[in-house]
Scaffold this motif. Structure first.
Motif, PDB file in Angstrom:
ATOM      1  N   MET A   1       0.857  -1.190   0.000  1.00 36.92           N
ATOM      2  CA  MET A   1       0.000   0.000   0.000  1.00 36.92           C
ATOM      3  C   MET A   1       0.893   1.240   0.000  1.00 36.92           C
ATOM      4  SD  MET A   1      -2.924   1.099   2.730  1.00 36.92           S
ATOM      5  CE  MET A   1      -3.953  -0.287   2.267  1.00 36.92           C
ATOM      6  N   PRO A   2       0.583   2.240  -0.818  1.00 34.21           N
ATOM      7  CA  PRO A   2       1.391   3.460  -0.833  1.00 34.21           C
ATOM      8  C   PRO A   2       1.419   4.118   0.541  1.00 34.21           C
ATOM      9  CG  PRO A   2      -0.050   3.383  -2.747  1.00 34.21           C
ATOM     10  CD  PRO A   2      -0.462   2.264  -1.840  1.00 34.21           C
ATOM     11  N   ILE A   3       2.615   4.573   0.921  1.00 30.30           N
ATOM     12  CA  ILE A   3       2.799   5.112   2.261  1.00 30.30           C
ATOM     13  C   ILE A   3       1.963   6.361   2.499  1.00 30.30           C
ATOM     14  CG2 ILE A   3       4.788   6.545   1.635  1.00 30.30           C
ATOM     15  CD1 ILE A   3       4.310   4.611   4.926  1.00 30.30           C
ATOM     16  N   ARG A   4       1.719   7.158   1.438  1.00 30.88           N
ATOM     17  CA  ARG A   4       0.916   8.374   1.622  1.00 30.88           C
ATOM     18  C   ARG A   4      -0.526   8.034   2.020  1.00 30.88           C
ATOM     19  NH1 ARG A   4       3.554  12.861   0.118  1.00 30.88           N
ATOM     20  NH2 ARG A   4       5.386  12.638  -1.246  1.00 30.88           N
ATOM     21  N   GLN A   5      -1.080   6.936   1.433  1.00 28.02           N
ATOM     22  CA  GLN A   5      -2.440   6.539   1.806  1.00 28.02           C
ATOM     23  C   GLN A   5      -2.500   6.081   3.260  1.00 28.02           C
ATOM     24  OE1 GLN A   5      -4.195   3.781  -0.930  1.00 28.02           O
ATOM     25  NE2 GLN A   5      -3.442   4.886  -2.755  1.00 28.02           N
ATOM     26  N   VAL A   6      -1.457   5.376   3.702  1.00 30.76           N
ATOM     27  CA  VAL A   6      -1.412   4.941   5.101  1.00 30.76           C
ATOM     28  C   VAL A   6      -1.418   6.158   6.025  1.00 30.76           C
ATOM     29  CG1 VAL A   6      -0.030   3.756   6.850  1.00 30.76           C
ATOM     30  CG2 VAL A   6      -0.246   2.793   4.551  1.00 30.76           C
ATOM     31  N   LEU A   7      -0.633   7.153   5.694  1.00 31.88           N
ATOM     32  CA  LEU A   7      -0.570   8.352   6.530  1.00 31.88           C
ATOM     33  C   LEU A   7      -1.907   9.065   6.548  1.00 31.88           C
ATOM     34  CD1 LEU A   7       2.921   9.777   5.443  1.00 31.88           C
ATOM     35  CD2 LEU A   7       2.360   8.534   7.538  1.00 31.88           C
ATOM     36  N   ASP A   8      -2.596   9.104   5.377  1.00 24.39           N
ATOM     37  CA  ASP A   8      -3.913   9.762   5.338  1.00 24.39           C
ATOM     38  C   ASP A   8      -4.925   9.036   6.217  1.00 24.39           C
ATOM     39  OD1 ASP A   8      -2.928  11.659   3.627  1.00 24.39           O
ATOM     40  OD2 ASP A   8      -3.653  10.667   1.785  1.00 24.39           O
ATOM     41  N   VAL A   9      -4.925   7.689   6.146  1.00 18.88           N
ATOM     42  CA  VAL A   9      -5.878   6.907   6.946  1.00 18.88           C
ATOM     43  C   VAL A   9      -5.621   7.096   8.430  1.00 18.88           C
ATOM     44  CG1 VAL A   9      -6.599   4.558   7.545  1.00 18.88           C
ATOM     45  CG2 VAL A   9      -6.306   5.211   5.139  1.00 18.88           C
ATOM     46  N   LEU A  10      -4.326   7.122   8.827  1.00 19.00           N
ATOM     47  CA  LEU A  10      -3.977   7.251  10.241  1.00 19.00           C
ATOM     48  C   LEU A  10      -4.003   8.692  10.717  1.00 19.00           C
ATOM     49  CD1 LEU A  10      -0.996   4.713  10.431  1.00 19.00           C
ATOM     50  CD2 LEU A  10      -3.368   4.357  11.148  1.00 19.00           C
ATOM     51  N   GLY A  11      -4.139   9.614   9.791  1.00 21.32           N
ATOM     52  CA  GLY A  11      -4.166  11.023  10.169  1.00 21.32           C
ATOM     53  C   GLY A  11      -2.817  11.533  10.657  1.00 21.32           C
ATOM     54  N   ILE A  12      -1.743  11.004  10.096  1.00 19.43           N
ATOM     55  CA  ILE A  12      -0.395  11.400  10.514  1.00 19.43           C
ATOM     56  C   ILE A  12       0.190  12.337   9.460  1.00 19.43           C
ATOM     57  CG2 ILE A  12       1.955  10.598  11.016  1.00 19.43           C
ATOM     58  CD1 ILE A  12       0.716   7.935  11.877  1.00 19.43           C
ATOM     59  N   PRO A  13       0.627  13.526   9.844  1.00 18.05           N
ATOM     60  CA  PRO A  13       1.266  14.434   8.881  1.00 18.05           C
ATOM     61  C   PRO A  13       2.554  13.811   8.330  1.00 18.05           C
ATOM     62  CG  PRO A  13       0.680  15.602  10.895  1.00 18.05           C
ATOM     63  CD  PRO A  13       0.496  14.140  11.175  1.00 18.05           C
ATOM     64  N   ALA A  14       2.835  14.109   7.067  1.00 14.98           N
ATOM     65  CA  ALA A  14       4.038  13.547   6.422  1.00 14.98           C
ATOM     66  C   ALA A  14       5.309  13.936   7.164  1.00 14.98           C
ATOM     67  CB  ALA A  14       4.108  14.005   4.966  1.00 14.98           C
ATOM     68  N   ASP A  15       5.330  15.116   7.746  1.00 18.08           N
ATOM     69  CA  ASP A  15       6.533  15.559   8.450  1.00 18.08           C
ATOM     70  C   ASP A  15       6.830  14.738   9.698  1.00 18.08           C
ATOM     71  OD1 ASP A  15       6.851  17.511   6.567  1.00 18.08           O
ATOM     72  OD2 ASP A  15       6.008  19.138   7.786  1.00 18.08           O
ATOM     73  N   ASP A  16       5.802  14.022  10.200  1.00 21.19           N
ATOM     74  CA  ASP A  16       6.003  13.219  11.404  1.00 21.19           C
ATOM     75  C   ASP A  16       6.481  11.797  11.095  1.00 21.19           C
ATOM     76  OD1 ASP A  16       5.187  15.355  12.879  1.00 21.19           O
ATOM     77  OD2 ASP A  16       3.133  14.628  13.216  1.00 21.19           O
ATOM     78  N   LEU A  17       6.514  11.438   9.813  1.00 21.70           N
ATOM     79  CA  LEU A  17       6.825  10.055   9.464  1.00 21.70           C
ATOM     80  C   LEU A  17       8.237   9.668   9.903  1.00 21.70           C
ATOM     81  CD1 LEU A  17       6.222   7.365   8.095  1.00 21.70           C
ATOM     82  CD2 LEU A  17       7.012   8.387   5.928  1.00 21.70           C
ATOM     83  N   ILE A  18       9.235  10.468   9.557  1.00 22.48           N
ATOM     84  CA  ILE A  18      10.618  10.105   9.870  1.00 22.48           C
ATOM     85  C   ILE A  18      10.833  10.006  11.379  1.00 22.48           C
ATOM     86  CG2 ILE A  18      13.010  10.900   9.760  1.00 22.48           C
ATOM     87  CD1 ILE A  18      12.501  11.795   6.920  1.00 22.48           C
ATOM     88  N   PRO A  19      10.351  10.978  12.197  1.00 27.94           N
ATOM     89  CA  PRO A  19      10.522  10.818  13.656  1.00 27.94           C
ATOM     90  C   PRO A  19       9.860   9.551  14.192  1.00 27.94           C
ATOM     91  CG  PRO A  19       9.992  13.090  13.137  1.00 27.94           C
ATOM     92  CD  PRO A  19       9.810  12.324  11.872  1.00 27.94           C
TER      93      PRO A  19
END
Length: 345
Positions: A1-19
């Motif tokens: 699954m594309p990582i951007r869709q996962v972030l959208d579903v979880l409501g996580i901003p892209a800037d928080d992914l690396i931390p």
């Protein structure tokens, strides 16, 4: 699954992914793609800087760029030195290569001609002068001398013993008056070259042969290169050819000795002596404690078979070689002559 869709579903901003990933795996996340983009940009900037500093040397810049680098600082140090030196050509009065190295790189050996920086300097001078880049050590130094850069003129020496001369210059007088071997520098051979008389000059690899000549009172004219051919050796051999001297060469019967012999025969037309199959056979089954290994394919088959049969190196110090050098029986070697395409570089 594309990582951007996962972030959208979880409501996580892209800037928080690396931390979040760093917290999960317990180590920093390295953005390799960003590093590659940054390195590429830095390399573009580096070579643009090199081109700007060496605008009159496009061929050298292209060669350096093709070689690449993993040390930008070292490239810039070299380029800064080359740019300053080239801008001052020709040097008048002349200056030594060591002095240039010291003044422009802080190290008197920086531009030594057996180093990459020295090779780049030779390429720069050749391109700046509009001349083909020489490869022979004496021709390299002659080219540098023309632009006022003096390399190894005093440190490079060749030993001459009982060499006959006809001139009255300072080197002629030294050779004429000497009763023991005379060290002659590259400076001597290029600034005050002796006038060599017609004679047979035997060039040998090791100084011990000159000691043996003095011990047995041999009258033959000798020169000693002390191993691999350097600038002063090439200068002497060319001088001998120019004066019509009959050259003979003798070296160790090992890999390096055979390569040197091939060069002297191919470039200067010397006759090879004391390097024949007969010398190997005379030396016996154990001429030294050093194994030869596989004899080179390019030498004469008979000599190769004799060496392979012995399996040992025959050095010039062996009586079998010395007797041929200083006796009346002088069998010639069978190493390929100047027309042999397989002679080594």
């Amino acid at each position: 699954m594309p990582i951007r869709q996962v972030l959208d579903v979880l409501g996580i901003p892209a800037d928080d992914l690396i931390p979040l990933v760093e917290l999960a795996v317990g180590r920093p996340v390295v953005n390799l793609a960003a590093q590659r983009r940054e390195a590429l940009a830095q390399r573009r900037d580096l070579w643009a800087d090199v081109e700007a500093k060496l605008p009159t040397l496009p061929a050298l810049v292209a060669r350096m760029r093709a070689a690449g680098t993993d040390n930008e600082e070292s490239v810039l140090t070299l380029v800064d030195g080359l740019a300053e030196i080239v801008s001052r050509l020709p040097f008048d009065p002349p200056t030594s290569l060591a002095k240039l190295s010291h003044d422009h790189a802080g190290d008197p050996h920086y531009f030594d001609l057996d180093r990459l920086a020295g090779a780049r300097l030779v390429s720069a001078v050749a391109e700046r002068s509009g001349t083909p880049e020489p490869t022979r050590p004496d021709l390299i130094r002659a080219m540098l001398t023309k632009v006022g850069i003096l390399a190894d003129r005093l440190s490079a020496t060749v030993l001459l013993h009982q060499v006959q001369v006809t001139g009255d210059g300072p080197v002629d007088r030294r050779l004429r008056d000497a009763t023991t071997p005379v060290p002659v520098t590259l400076l001597d051979l290029t600034v005050h070259p002796p006038a060599l008389a017609p004679q047979v000059l035997t060039v040998v690899e090791n100084p011990s042969v000159l000691e043996a000549a003095m011990r047995c009172g041999s009258p033959i004219a000798l020169a000693c290169t002390s191993g691999h051919l350097g600038s002063v050796d090439h200068a002497l051999l060319q001088l001998a050819v120019d004066h019509g001297v009959d050259l003979r060469y003798a070296g160790d019967l090992d890999g390096p000795g055979l390569r040197i012999a091939g060069q002297v025969a191919a470039i200067y037309g010397a006759t090879l002596i004391a390097m024949s199959p007969d010398v190997v056979r005379r030396a016996g089954p154990a001429p030294s404690a050093v194994a030869f290994g596989d004899p080179p394919e390019w030498i004469d088959p008979e000599l190769r078979d004799a060496i392979a049969s012995s399996g040992r190196v025959v050095y010039q110090e062996h009586d079998a070689a010395l007797e041929v050098l200083f006796g009346s029986d002088q069998p010639m070697a069978t190493i390929p002559k100047p027309d042999a395409a397989r002679a080594p570089d």
